[in-house]
Design a protein around this motif. Structure first.
Motif, PDB file in Angstrom:
ATOM      1  N   VAL A 106       0.877  -1.183   0.000  1.00  0.00           N
ATOM      2  CA  VAL A 106       0.000   0.000   0.000  1.00  0.00           C
ATOM      3  C   VAL A 106       0.908   1.225   0.000  1.00  0.00           C
ATOM      4  O   VAL A 106       1.806   1.329   0.834  1.00  0.00           O
ATOM      5  CB  VAL A 106      -0.891   0.066   1.262  1.00  0.00           C
ATOM      6  CG1 VAL A 106      -1.865   1.234   1.163  1.00  0.00           C
ATOM      7  CG2 VAL A 106      -1.641  -1.210   1.481  1.00  0.00           C
ATOM      8  N   ALA A 144      -0.292   7.526   2.736  1.00  0.00           N
ATOM      9  CA  ALA A 144      -1.038   7.548   4.002  1.00  0.00           C
ATOM     10  C   ALA A 144      -2.504   7.317   3.675  1.00  0.00           C
ATOM     11  O   ALA A 144      -3.264   8.250   3.463  1.00  0.00           O
ATOM     12  CB  ALA A 144      -0.838   8.892   4.695  1.00  0.00           C
ATOM     13  N   GLN A 145      -2.862   6.066   3.605  1.00  0.00           N
ATOM     14  CA  GLN A 145      -4.224   5.691   3.208  1.00  0.00           C
ATOM     15  C   GLN A 145      -5.072   5.428   4.452  1.00  0.00           C
ATOM     16  O   GLN A 145      -4.533   5.254   5.545  1.00  0.00           O
ATOM     17  CB  GLN A 145      -4.176   4.451   2.315  1.00  0.00           C
ATOM     18  CG  GLN A 145      -3.338   4.631   1.052  1.00  0.00           C
ATOM     19  CD  GLN A 145      -3.881   5.698   0.114  1.00  0.00           C
ATOM     20  OE1 GLN A 145      -5.017   6.148   0.263  1.00  0.00           O
ATOM     21  NE2 GLN A 145      -3.072   6.132  -0.845  1.00  0.00           N
ATOM     22  N   PRO A 146      -6.405   5.386   4.282  1.00  0.00           N
ATOM     23  CA  PRO A 146      -7.263   5.135   5.443  1.00  0.00           C
ATOM     24  C   PRO A 146      -6.929   3.801   6.121  1.00  0.00           C
ATOM     25  O   PRO A 146      -6.536   2.845   5.446  1.00  0.00           O
ATOM     26  CB  PRO A 146      -8.672   5.097   4.837  1.00  0.00           C
ATOM     27  CG  PRO A 146      -8.570   5.792   3.534  1.00  0.00           C
ATOM     28  CD  PRO A 146      -7.175   5.584   3.045  1.00  0.00           C
ATOM     29  N   ASP A 159      -8.802   1.563   7.190  1.00  0.00           N
ATOM     30  CA  ASP A 159      -9.619   0.447   6.701  1.00  0.00           C
ATOM     31  C   ASP A 159      -8.956  -0.288   5.539  1.00  0.00           C
ATOM     32  O   ASP A 159      -9.167  -1.496   5.362  1.00  0.00           O
ATOM     33  CB  ASP A 159     -11.009   0.938   6.274  1.00  0.00           C
ATOM     34  CG  ASP A 159     -11.964   1.005   7.463  1.00  0.00           C
ATOM     35  OD1 ASP A 159     -11.583   0.509   8.544  1.00  0.00           O
ATOM     36  OD2 ASP A 159     -13.070   1.554   7.309  1.00  0.00           O
ATOM     37  N   VAL A 160      -8.185   0.440   4.721  1.00  0.00           N
ATOM     38  CA  VAL A 160      -7.483  -0.212   3.607  1.00  0.00           C
ATOM     39  C   VAL A 160      -6.449  -1.182   4.163  1.00  0.00           C
ATOM     40  O   VAL A 160      -6.375  -2.353   3.759  1.00  0.00           O
ATOM     41  CB  VAL A 160      -6.793   0.848   2.706  1.00  0.00           C
ATOM     42  CG1 VAL A 160      -5.944   0.169   1.633  1.00  0.00           C
ATOM     43  CG2 VAL A 160      -7.809   1.774   2.051  1.00  0.00           C
ATOM     44  N   GLN A 198      -8.176  -4.196   5.921  1.00  0.00           N
ATOM     45  CA  GLN A 198      -8.740  -5.214   5.016  1.00  0.00           C
ATOM     46  C   GLN A 198      -7.651  -6.085   4.405  1.00  0.00           C
ATOM     47  O   GLN A 198      -7.846  -7.288   4.207  1.00  0.00           O
ATOM     48  CB  GLN A 198      -9.578  -4.544   3.925  1.00  0.00           C
ATOM     49  CG  GLN A 198     -10.847  -3.936   4.491  1.00  0.00           C
ATOM     50  CD  GLN A 198     -12.011  -3.936   3.505  1.00  0.00           C
ATOM     51  OE1 GLN A 198     -11.994  -4.645   2.519  1.00  0.00           O
ATOM     52  NE2 GLN A 198     -13.012  -3.120   3.787  1.00  0.00           N
ATOM     53  N   ILE A 199      -6.502  -5.475   4.115  1.00  0.00           N
ATOM     54  CA  ILE A 199      -5.397  -6.273   3.562  1.00  0.00           C
ATOM     55  C   ILE A 199      -4.861  -7.224   4.635  1.00  0.00           C
ATOM     56  O   ILE A 199      -4.619  -8.414   4.355  1.00  0.00           O
ATOM     57  CB  ILE A 199      -4.272  -5.363   3.032  1.00  0.00           C
ATOM     58  CG1 ILE A 199      -4.774  -4.541   1.840  1.00  0.00           C
ATOM     59  CG2 ILE A 199      -3.054  -6.192   2.609  1.00  0.00           C
ATOM     60  CD1 ILE A 199      -3.839  -3.464   1.385  1.00  0.00           C
TER      61      ILE A 199
END
Lengths: 178, 183
Positions: free
Chosen positions: B165, B168-170, B172-173, B176-177
């Motif tokens: 990834v 700086a992603q949410p 939840d991402v 889920q991974i």
């Protein structure tokens, strides 16, 4: 003179609700594309997870928040402005193509250059090695005196100029009247 | 994707954890700071402290000379078992990129505030530049894995491979991974 021409063309195009709707949708879509191109790998990963639409929305809103955090209010506003102007310009081009049966030539192609400029000046959600190497320095667009507005402001100017030429073309063609 | 975690890399979490979470970050990168504040506490709470995953931070220092100094500082702190104390303190006190906030003297001043760190040893280590090659080595490891921006986080293990990834992603991402890889 220019304002009158544009007002007249705006009235012709946007008195039709479908063009207003198209303009809003294209503006939102353009803004989404700006975020998508700058977070492409994340969208691909989310897609591979068969994630819920909410997660796509979360990534999109997070991307928008990152532009605001990284580039500031002025830059964020200019990207919004490019998105809105893109929506208006493309709707006018569609109107021109449908009513005047003309694409409008190279001048209309310039508006897509304006949209590309907006995409370039949108910050991504990571510190990019690619951007650092292209610009020959660390810091991305932040190293410019206007923090990247150098790219988005010309985009706005190009889009406004495109709108003027489309308006002029519509008025002069005399084919605005249905 | 295969990832060979360097044997010298310090980690957080249980050795019996199923998965590894490996972050490549630059101590000057504002998005890494955002990841540190937004995602890391939740990852530690939900997955590392519960024994499900191990967490590794590896320096990918590409944002100029201050980044190099900060990277070397991390390994000097590691000599005293303070790698993650340093990591946490630096991200909590991050300055403007290449503004001079992380010159060798400033890094020494920052490190002096880390509880339990021997400043004399740390300063001597930083002055010696002994970890310059390690910082470069870690950046090369990241490059060989296709890291093109920071933070880049790899989640997985040798059997399942790794999913990355970027940015700086949410949370939840990330979540889920991790759940997908755990499942």
């Amino acid at each position: 003179m220019g304002v009158t021409v544009m007002k007249s063309a705006f009235h012709s195009v946007f008195r039709n609700p479908p063009y207003v709707a198209a303009s809003i949708l294209i503006s939102a879509f353009t803004f989404f594309i700006f975020i998508l191109v700058n977070n492409f790998s994340t969208f691909v990963t989310v897609l591979s997870l068969n994630a819920s639409p909410k997660l796509f929305l979360d990534v999109t809103t997070n991307g928008a928040a990152n532009i605001l955090d990284a580039s500031g209010v002025a830059m964020f506003s200019s990207i919004i402005a490019v998105s809105i102007l893109s929506g208006i310009t493309i709707s006018m081009i569609i109107y021109q193509m449908r009513v005047a049966r003309s694409f409008g030539g190279k001048k209309n192609l310039a508006s897509f250059g304006g949209i590309l400029g907006g995409a370039f000046s949108s910050a991504c959600s990571a510190c990019s090695t690619t951007l650092a190497s292209i610009l020959g320095a660390a810091g991305g667009l932040a190293i410019f005196p206007l923090k990247g507005l150098e790219f988005s402001l010309p985009s706005i100017a190009i889009l406004v100029a495109s709108m003027y030429f489309i308006s002029k073309g519509l008025t002069e063609s005399g084919k605005c009247k249905i | 994707m295969k990832l060979q975690i360097p044997s010298f890399a310090p980690s957080k979490g249980s050795d019996s954890a199923q998965l590894n979470i490996v972050e490549f970050g630059d101590y000057q990168c504002p998005f890494c700071e955002k990841f540190f504040k937004q995602n890391e506490p939740q990852i530690l709470q939900d997955y590392v402290n519960t024994g499900k995953t191990k967490f590794y931070f590896l320096d990918f220092q590409f944002l100029g000379p201050d980044s190099q100094t900060l990277g070397q500082g991390a390994w000097c702190a590691n000599e005293q078992g303070k790698y993650y104390d340093y990591h946490d303190y630096i991200y909590s006190h991050q300055g403007q990129e290449n503004s001079g906030w992380a010159t060798p003297d400033k890094v020494k001043t920052l490190a002096a505030n880390i509880s339990g760190l021997d400043s004399v040893k740390f300063n001597s280590c930083l002055d010696s530049n002994k970890y310059q090659s390690r910082v470069q080595q870690n950046t090369q490891i990241g490059q060989s894995l296709g890291v093109s921006g920071t933070p880049t986080v790899f989640i997985g293990n040798d059997q399942k491979g790794y999913i990355s990834v970027v940015g700086a992603q949410p949370y939840d991402v990330i979540k889920q991974i991790i759940d997908k890889q755990l499942g």
